[in-house]
Design a protein around this motif. Structure first.
Motif, short mmCIF file in Angstrom:
data_model
loop_
_atom_site.label_atom_id
_atom_site.label_comp_id
_atom_site.label_asym_id
_atom_site.label_seq_id
_atom_site.Cartn_x
_atom_site.Cartn_y
_atom_site.Cartn_z
N ASP A 48 -12.03 -8.15 -26.11
CA ASP A 48 -13.31 -8.19 -25.40
C ASP A 48 -14.38 -7.41 -26.15
OD1 ASP A 48 -12.55 -9.78 -23.25
OD2 ASP A 48 -11.79 -8.07 -22.10
N MET A 75 -22.94 -7.37 -17.77
CA MET A 75 -21.57 -6.85 -17.94
C MET A 75 -20.89 -6.79 -16.57
SD MET A 75 -20.78 -5.80 -21.19
CE MET A 75 -19.93 -4.23 -21.24
N GLU A 76 -19.75 -7.46 -16.44
CA GLU A 76 -19.04 -7.52 -15.16
C GLU A 76 -17.98 -6.42 -15.06
OE1 GLU A 76 -19.10 -9.66 -17.59
OE2 GLU A 76 -17.20 -10.71 -17.89
N TYR A 77 -18.44 -5.17 -15.30
CA TYR A 77 -17.52 -4.03 -15.31
C TYR A 77 -18.14 -2.86 -14.57
CZ TYR A 77 -14.92 -6.56 -18.90
OH TYR A 77 -14.19 -7.50 -19.59
N LEU A 81 -17.55 2.37 -17.76
CA LEU A 81 -17.10 1.51 -18.84
C LEU A 81 -18.29 0.89 -19.56
CD1 LEU A 81 -14.18 -1.06 -18.67
CD2 LEU A 81 -16.35 -1.67 -19.73
N VAL A 82 -19.27 0.45 -18.79
CA VAL A 82 -20.47 -0.15 -19.38
C VAL A 82 -21.23 0.89 -20.20
CG1 VAL A 82 -22.73 -1.10 -18.78
CG2 VAL A 82 -20.67 -1.96 -17.63
N ASN A 152 -9.35 -4.42 -24.20
CA ASN A 152 -10.43 -3.99 -23.32
C ASN A 152 -10.46 -2.47 -23.31
OD1 ASN A 152 -11.91 -3.63 -20.54
ND2 ASN A 152 -12.16 -5.78 -21.04
N TRP A 153 -11.28 -1.90 -22.44
CA TRP A 153 -11.48 -0.45 -22.41
C TRP A 153 -10.53 0.24 -21.44
CZ3 TRP A 153 -15.46 -3.96 -23.01
CH2 TRP A 153 -16.32 -3.77 -24.07
N ASP A 154 -9.43 -0.38 -21.06
CA ASP A 154 -8.54 0.19 -20.03
C ASP A 154 -8.01 1.58 -20.38
OD1 ASP A 154 -7.44 -2.33 -18.01
OD2 ASP A 154 -8.50 -2.85 -19.84
N LYS A 187 -12.47 2.21 -14.26
CA LYS A 187 -11.64 1.11 -13.75
C LYS A 187 -11.16 1.54 -12.37
CE LYS A 187 -10.91 -2.04 -17.17
NZ LYS A 187 -10.75 -3.49 -17.10
N PHE A 239 -19.95 -6.46 -10.77
CA PHE A 239 -18.50 -6.24 -10.85
C PHE A 239 -17.83 -6.47 -9.51
CE2 PHE A 239 -15.16 -3.04 -9.94
CZ PHE A 239 -14.15 -3.56 -10.73
N SER A 243 -15.33 -9.53 -8.71
CA SER A 243 -13.93 -9.26 -8.35
C SER A 243 -13.54 -9.96 -7.06
CB SER A 243 -13.72 -7.74 -8.20
OG SER A 243 -13.98 -7.07 -9.41
#
Length: 469
Positions: A48, A75-77, A81-82, A152-154, A187, A239, A243
């Motif tokens: 991503d 951005m759908e986060y 994270l964004v 991803n940024w997990d 997250k 986000f 979700s």
């Protein structure tokens, strides 16, 4: 806090460095040839990082949740994270969308998540019993992390969650809440740790500590989110809308139930309802078990339930569970069985996505890929359910819990000595043993040594309805 010895510390650093090098090798094809469809799926190096840099305005210098962007570039986060993505994008030299800038953004993010990975390894080593510090090697060399680290940024959220558990275990409930708030802003899943904290505080009469942790988490989350809620509410809320409304996809159990007359919101309601029932079941287990469960055991069960019942199971979600499993049940055989299933699932996901992105041309469009993909979903689910069952068994019978084994052996010896001195073997051998097993949680924090004040009937624990603040 007792730090690992220098030899163990260097071992953990070396192992994590080796794991990080392997994670670079795993994506080297894309680093050299670029991230294009279907090749990035065929070579199993999708990220991503590269996709969103070019498709979410980052390459044009637009800062998410601050600058106005078209609806299809939002951005759908979650916010934090964004912010990480936006700040790292500003560090990329040059302008516009070029292969060099995409690679630079990817490398910056890969390096950042490697640092987070190292932090998770050290936090895991500090969070377990002293005789089990080397268990952190399973985090440092986890195949699931090596293969999916840079999707991803997990790992940022996993790092914040690991620090939260460590701070809770060191009796810093407010700071633990701050880290939970930050992790939730990155997250969602660190939020679930509050459920385990509530159960343990309720059982041990430390509800004020739960209140302090929760308040700190809420205030921290608000401090991070509120400015963007006021500044760019539509971008901020994307986000949460996404979700709720998104369709079932990415290895979810609900793929097998796509025949149900439900849309994305309907499956969200069903999934969340079942997850709530699982949480109530974990709460009952924690309040009725003969011995107070360990923090990591409850966190693992809650997060695993969320992943099993979620509408989406992306390959990188395995990262959420690896540190929790190592703390909850560091038995190598079960760990390797689960990791083997997750690696197989990881391969099957990319083969399926390669088939889709190639318009069905990959591998001649054979249906064997579809069968392998569905088998990967079942393997991932079956092994995770197996681990959950084993954790439940060890909660109900702490004698099987290897984290507590050394304390159990020590208690057996001390109880026998007391028996010889006092000539009352039955009582003295049982009561200290039960008490010590209940206090041998490395992450007990402020609940360590606290008497049992609230317990439910049904699993062998005497019922108690006392609530203490």
């Amino acid at each position: 806090m007792k730090l690992p010895g220098s030899r163990l510390l260097w071992l953990l650093l070396t192992a994590t460095t080796l794991g990080a090098a392997l994670s670079v090798v795993a994506v080297q094809w894309c680093r050299i040839n670029g991230w294009t469809d279907p090749d990035q799926h065929i070579h199993m190096c999708y990220s991503d990082f590269s996709l969103l840099f070019s498709q979410r305005g980052l390459a044009e210098g637009l800062f998410p949740f601050v600058d106005d962007v078209p609806a299809d570039q939002v951005m759908e986060y979650p916010v934090l994270l964004v912010m990480v993505a936006g700040v790292l994008a500003l560090l990329v030299p040059g302008q516009g969308i070029t292969e060099e800038r995409i690679l630079a953004f990817y490398d910056l993010n890969h390096f950042a998540v490697v640092l987070c990975w190292l932090g998770v390894v050290l936090a895991t080593a500090y969070s377990t019993a002293g005789h089990r510090r080397k268990d952190a090697l399973m985090v440092a060399l986890a195949p699931g992390i090596i293969l999916s680290l840079s999707i991803n940024w997990d790992m940022w959220a996993v790092f914040l969650g690991a620090l939260a558990l460590l701070l809770w275990g060191r009796s810093h409930p407010v700071w633990a809440g701050v880290l939970i708030g930050l992790g939730t802003a990155m997250k969602l899943y660190p939020l679930f740790f509050l459920g385990a904290i509530l159960v343990l505080c309720l059982r041990s009469g430390r509800l004020r500590s739960f209140a302090a942790t929760t308040l700190a988490a809420v205030l921290t989350w608000l401090a991070v989110n509120l400015p963007f809620m006021l500044l760019q509410f539509e971008q901020w809320s994307t986000f949460y809308r996404f979700s709720s409304e998104r369709d079932v996809s990415f290895s979810s159990v609900w793929l097998f139930f796509s025949w149900l007359p439900l849309d994305g919101a309907g499956f969200s309601l069903l999934s969340n309802g079942l997850f709530l029932l699982c949480c109530l079941g974990v709460a009952y287990l924690g309040l009725a078990a003969p011995t107070r469960p360990r923090m990591a055991q409850l966190c693992f069960l809650i997060v695993a339930s969320f992943l099993l019942l979620g509408k989406v199971y992306s390959p990188q979600f395995v990262i959420w569970l690896i540190p929790l499993l190592v703390l909850a049940r560091p038995k190598v055989r079960g760990y390797l069985l689960w990791q083997a299933a997750e690696v197989y699932h990881w391969v099957s996901v990319w083969m399926m996505s390669a088939k889709i992105t190639s318009g069905g041309e990959f591998a001649g469009g054979t249906e064997l890929i579809d069968w392998a993909y569905h088998l990967g979903i079942l393997a991932h689910m079956a092994t995770l359910i197996y681990l959950m069952v084993q954790v439940v068994r060890e909660i109900l019978d702490p004698e099987k819990d290897i984290v507590r084994s050394r304390d159990r052996d020590r208690v057996t010896v001390s109880a026998a000595a007391a028996d010889d001195e006092a000539h009352s073997s039955e009582w003295l051998a049982a009561e200290p043993r039960r008490k010590e097993l209940g206090e041998s949680d490395p992450l007990a924090g402020v609940t360590r040594g606290q008497p049992e004040t609230f317990a439910l009937p049904g699993l062998g624990r005497p019922t108690s309805w006392r609530l203490r603040w």
